[in-house]
Write a protein that holds these residues in place. Structure first.
Motif, PDB file in Angstrom:
ATOM      1  N   LEU A  37       0.877  -1.329  -0.100  1.00  8.33           N
ATOM      2  CA  LEU A  37       0.069   0.188  -0.094  1.00  8.33           C
ATOM      3  C   LEU A  37       0.775   1.174   0.103  1.00  8.33           C
ATOM      4  CD1 LEU A  37      -2.894  -1.134   2.545  1.00  8.33           C
ATOM      5  CD2 LEU A  37      -2.985  -0.617  -0.003  1.00  8.33           C
ATOM      6  N   ALA A  38       2.014   1.205   0.863  1.00 11.19           N
ATOM      7  CA  ALA A  38       2.897   2.445   0.982  1.00 11.19           C
ATOM      8  C   ALA A  38       3.529   2.685  -0.396  1.00 11.19           C
ATOM      9  CB  ALA A  38       4.134   1.981   1.958  1.00 11.19           C
ATOM     10  N   GLY A  39       3.832   1.491  -1.283  1.00 12.30           N
ATOM     11  CA  GLY A  39       4.356   1.706  -2.491  1.00 12.30           C
ATOM     12  C   GLY A  39       3.437   2.290  -3.587  1.00 12.30           C
ATOM     13  N   SER A  40       2.106   1.793  -3.390  1.00 13.87           N
ATOM     14  CA  SER A  40       1.126   2.411  -4.227  1.00 13.87           C
ATOM     15  C   SER A  40       0.873   3.876  -4.016  1.00 13.87           C
ATOM     16  CB  SER A  40      -0.082   1.599  -4.025  1.00 13.87           C
ATOM     17  OG  SER A  40      -1.479   2.254  -4.613  1.00 13.87           O
ATOM     18  N   ALA A  41       1.041   4.126  -2.732  1.00 15.37           N
ATOM     19  CA  ALA A  41       0.791   5.722  -2.466  1.00 15.37           C
ATOM     20  C   ALA A  41       1.974   6.333  -2.875  1.00 15.37           C
ATOM     21  CB  ALA A  41       1.073   5.744  -0.720  1.00 15.37           C
ATOM     22  N   VAL A  42       3.221   6.009  -2.824  1.00 18.16           N
ATOM     23  CA  VAL A  42       4.384   6.467  -3.346  1.00 18.16           C
ATOM     24  C   VAL A  42       4.246   6.889  -4.653  1.00 18.16           C
ATOM     25  CG1 VAL A  42       6.968   6.618  -3.725  1.00 18.16           C
ATOM     26  CG2 VAL A  42       5.782   5.806  -1.517  1.00 18.16           C
ATOM     27  N   ALA A  43       3.736   5.999  -5.432  1.00 16.04           N
ATOM     28  CA  ALA A  43       3.761   5.935  -6.787  1.00 16.04           C
ATOM     29  C   ALA A  43       2.645   6.879  -7.303  1.00 16.04           C
ATOM     30  CB  ALA A  43       3.520   4.614  -7.693  1.00 16.04           C
ATOM     31  N   GLY A  44       1.337   6.984  -6.268  1.00 14.85           N
ATOM     32  CA  GLY A  44       0.299   7.829  -6.614  1.00 14.85           C
ATOM     33  C   GLY A  44       0.850   9.295  -6.359  1.00 14.85           C
ATOM     34  N   THR A  45       1.752   9.432  -5.303  1.00 15.30           N
ATOM     35  CA  THR A  45       2.065  10.748  -5.090  1.00 15.30           C
ATOM     36  C   THR A  45       2.795  11.342  -6.107  1.00 15.30           C
ATOM     37  OG1 THR A  45       2.092  10.253  -2.714  1.00 15.30           O
ATOM     38  CG2 THR A  45       3.092  12.270  -3.198  1.00 15.30           C
ATOM     39  N   ILE A  46       4.051  10.609  -6.569  1.00 20.96           N
ATOM     40  CA  ILE A  46       4.662  10.722  -7.595  1.00 20.96           C
ATOM     41  C   ILE A  46       3.995  11.305  -8.868  1.00 20.96           C
ATOM     42  CG2 ILE A  46       6.708  10.374  -9.206  1.00 20.96           C
ATOM     43  CD1 ILE A  46       7.995   9.025  -6.848  1.00 20.96           C
ATOM     44  N   GLY A  47       2.912  10.423  -9.245  1.00 24.33           N
ATOM     45  CA  GLY A  47       2.120  10.582 -10.332  1.00 24.33           C
ATOM     46  C   GLY A  47       1.318  11.743 -10.253  1.00 24.33           C
ATOM     47  N   TRP A  48       0.974  12.139  -8.912  1.00 27.78           N
ATOM     48  CA  TRP A  48       0.053  13.687  -8.914  1.00 27.78           C
ATOM     49  C   TRP A  48       1.028  14.760  -8.988  1.00 27.78           C
ATOM     50  CZ3 TRP A  48       0.455  17.116  -4.445  1.00 27.78           C
ATOM     51  CH2 TRP A  48      -0.721  18.037  -4.637  1.00 27.78           C
ATOM     52  N   LEU A  49       2.375  14.376  -8.543  1.00 27.24           N
ATOM     53  CA  LEU A  49       3.338  15.768  -8.745  1.00 27.24           C
ATOM     54  C   LEU A  49       3.591  15.974 -10.184  1.00 27.24           C
ATOM     55  CD1 LEU A  49       5.626  15.116  -5.717  1.00 27.24           C
ATOM     56  CD2 LEU A  49       4.043  17.047  -5.993  1.00 27.24           C
ATOM     57  N   VAL A  50       3.973  14.833 -10.994  1.00 28.27           N
ATOM     58  CA  VAL A  50       4.098  14.894 -12.313  1.00 28.27           C
ATOM     59  C   VAL A  50       3.133  15.150 -13.298  1.00 28.27           C
ATOM     60  CG1 VAL A  50       6.376  13.529 -12.119  1.00 28.27           C
ATOM     61  CG2 VAL A  50       4.508  12.391 -12.748  1.00 28.27           C
ATOM     62  N   ALA A  51       1.968  14.996 -12.659  1.00 32.12           N
ATOM     63  CA  ALA A  51       0.697  15.355 -13.621  1.00 32.12           C
ATOM     64  C   ALA A  51       0.795  16.822 -13.766  1.00 32.12           C
ATOM     65  CB  ALA A  51      -0.572  14.755 -13.127  1.00 32.12           C
ATOM     66  N   PHE A  52       1.149  17.643 -13.092  1.00 34.61           N
ATOM     67  CA  PHE A  52       1.125  19.103 -13.396  1.00 34.61           C
ATOM     68  C   PHE A  52       1.842  19.458 -14.496  1.00 34.61           C
ATOM     69  CE2 PHE A  52      -0.295  18.999  -8.852  1.00 34.61           C
ATOM     70  CZ  PHE A  52      -1.260  19.510  -8.961  1.00 34.61           C
ATOM     71  N   PRO A  53       3.233  19.136 -14.650  1.00 33.73           N
ATOM     72  CA  PRO A  53       3.809  19.426 -15.769  1.00 33.73           C
ATOM     73  C   PRO A  53       3.427  18.904 -17.057  1.00 33.73           C
ATOM     74  CG  PRO A  53       5.199  18.283 -14.570  1.00 33.73           C
ATOM     75  CD  PRO A  53       4.267  18.744 -13.587  1.00 33.73           C
TER      76      PRO A  53
END
Lengths: 271, 290
Positions: free
Chosen positions: A62-78
């Protein structure tokens, strides 16, 4: 259950999650060629959590999924500043950068791979997979699902109807990243070994292809695509190369004859 | 040392440049990211190895390898652009990816997955300029690249077919209405793209004396980067981008080691996409379909 059958079923379960990871951004009109990057991020961060902090493998996943999601959210902006072909290219470049970065991270083994001793058995993987299927089905019954589809059908019209286009797009991208991370984390903990070399652009392309094979008009499409993609090679049993030759021919044939994928909105399910 | 790296970078860059030209043609005229190009590159490279090993004289091997690219590209055209008009926008891209997988795995079935050593058909000749070594075959490769692109440039600017292509690039429907035989002009793009890619594959196989079923991925991904860096749809931009990527790569290897190359090259690509998506020589972005 025999070990062989079990490993096929585990792959099926993981591929189903991967299919929805590619499907979510795709329904929002984004061709994400960087799914493998998020799979790698999820796999490596989950592995790191269970190896270094001795987290329970399920919490680590679950933590791995959360990390991937967070990074996804961050790179989604650019990334979502680009569109169409540029977006596909940006996600592809992201994939290469993430893979290159992991290959240079010696904390997680760099180019020599990363063993993850903690194990997650088949029942847990299957449960996660079922949960993802149910979740996606439910989400597409809500207003959110309808809104996302509206955005991909006609962005301008959706915007005029008061939908937050940017918000929906970044939500779909983030959710896809989190699912990809989950799939990676489960893979890492079931097979106990990951290698960054495997998470290249071609891996992303395969995921995208089997989702499109099933079709993106309904939530059944990715499920069918993942099932065919996992089971067909097992049934054919020849060398790996022959399976992919057949897979590629199938894709070409289906795209020529039925370009929307095998399962359409008003085909045999709702007629 | 610095000059030597620069020369090596430019030589590598000329391979990327040719592939980038093929990508940029498909994007500029047809708005289509043709993922079968890595496959064509690889088939040409492997065919070069196979023919040279079988003792075929090298000019014939070169001719056959390059021709294979053109022919296969025409096959790809039948299943991608032909279907584009009556299907979703992503279909040609998807089909071209399927062709990449098809080509790669067919070659795997036929010739196996080993990295093959390409026998050199002629003695290597190299010039020395002070301390800098320039291999003549590579120089010929670079010259071929520039020559081929010059020819393409003239074709696009001066001929009837070129005018047709530029009209299609503006708007395919209007082009058809104005009497451009879209169905007959579009294959020219694929033919040219295939020939350029295959030429590049041949040059790579000869210059680096290696070929493998996976050789296309690496090179073509760099070719895509080169295209974006130079500005999509601009053939001279593709050349510039290709040479630039080649130089960045050789210097990244020297400065940060071989493993950092991907981060540098694709980081550059990402940065350009975010900051200046039109690339170095690109004009205004048209509304992009996919």
């Amino acid at each position: 259950m025999s070990g062989y059958l079990e490993s096929v079923l585990v792959l099926l379960a993981i591929n189903v999650i991967l299919a929805y990871a590619a499907f979510l951004p795709m329904v929002a009109g984004q061709l994400n060629l960087g799914v493998a990057a998020f799979v790698a991020i999820g796999a490596y961060s989950a592995g790191y959590c269970s190896n270094s902090f001795s987290l329970h493998p399920v919490s680590a996943a679950l933590a791995g999924s959360a990390v991937a999601g967070t990074i996804g959210w961050l790179v989604a902006f650019p990334i979502l500043r680009t569109r169409g072909i540029y977006l596909a290219l940006a996600t592809f470049a992201l994939n290469q950068v993430v893979q290159g970065t992991i290959l240079n991270l010696d904390v997680v083994g760099g180019a020599s791979g990363y063993p993850v001793p903690a194990h997650i058995g088949f029942p847990v993987v299957a449960a996660f997979s079922l949960a993802v299927i149910v979740l996606v089905f439910l989400v597409f019954r809500t207003r959110f699902g309808i809104s996302v589809t509206a955005v991909s059908d006609d962005e301008r019209a959706a915007d005029l109807m008061g939908l937050s286009v940017r918000g929906l797009q970044s939500a779909a991208f983030t959710a896809g990243a989190a699912l990809a991370g989950l799939a990676g984390a489960l893979y890492a903990h079931h097979f106990n070994y990951i290698e960054a070399q495997n998470y290249g652009v071609l891996f992303s392309i395969y995921i995208v292809l089997y989702v499109l094979l099933g079709g993106t008009q309904t939530v059944f499409g990715p499920l069918l695509g993942a099932a065919v993609f996992t089971l067909l090679p097992e049934l054919l049993r020849g060398s790996a190369a022959w399976r992919y030759v057949i897979f590629a021919c199938l894709i070409i044939a289906i795209m020529s004859l039925r370009p929307q994928g095998v399962i359409l909105k008003r085909s045999w399910f709702s007629r | 040392m610095l000059e030597q790296q620069l020369v090596n970078g430019l030589m590598l860059g000329s391979v990327y440049a040719l592939v980038a030209v093929a990508f940029t043609l498909a994007i500029g005229v047809l708005n289509f990211l043709n993922f079968s190009i890595p496959g064509l590159f690889m088939v040409a490279g492997m065919l070069t190895w196979f023919l040279l090993r079988a003792g075929v004289p090298w000019p014939i091997a070169a001719l056959l390898a390059v021709a294979s690219g053109g022919l296969l590209s025409l096959v790809v055209e039948r299943f991608t652009y032909r279907l584009m008009s009556r299907s979703a926008h992503f279909v040609p891209l998807v089909t071209s990816m399927a062709f990449l997988i098809l080509f790669e795995n067919l070659v795997l079935v036929i010739w196996g997955s080993d990295m093959q050593r390409v026998p050199l058909p002629f003695e290597t000749v190299s010039w020395r300029l002070g301390s800098t070594v320039i291999a003549v075959p590579q120089l010929v490769g670079l010259a071929c690249a520039v020559l081929a692109v010059t020819f393409l440039d003239v074709l696009l600017k001066r001929t009837r077919i070129g005018r047709g292509l530029r009209t299609i690039a503006e708007d395919p429907e209007t082009a058809a209405m104005l009497g451009v035989a879209v169905g007959r002009v579009v294959p020219v793009v694929f033919l040219a793209g295939g020939l350029f890619t295959a030429l590049s594959g041949f040059l790579f196989a000869i210059n680096y004396q290696q070929a493998s079923p996976f050789m296309g991925e690496e090179i073509a991904l760099k070719g895509i980067s080169a295209m974006v860096v130079g500005g999509m749809g601009n053939i001279w931009g593709a050349i510039l981008g290709g040479l630039l990527i080649g130089v960045v790569e050789t210097f990244a290897i020297q400065g940060f080691g071989a493993r950092a190359v991907d981060i540098c090259v694709y980081g550059l690509l990402l940065a350009i996409l975010f900051v200046r998506p039109t690339g170095l020589l690109g004009g205004v972005i048209r509304q992009q379909r996919m």
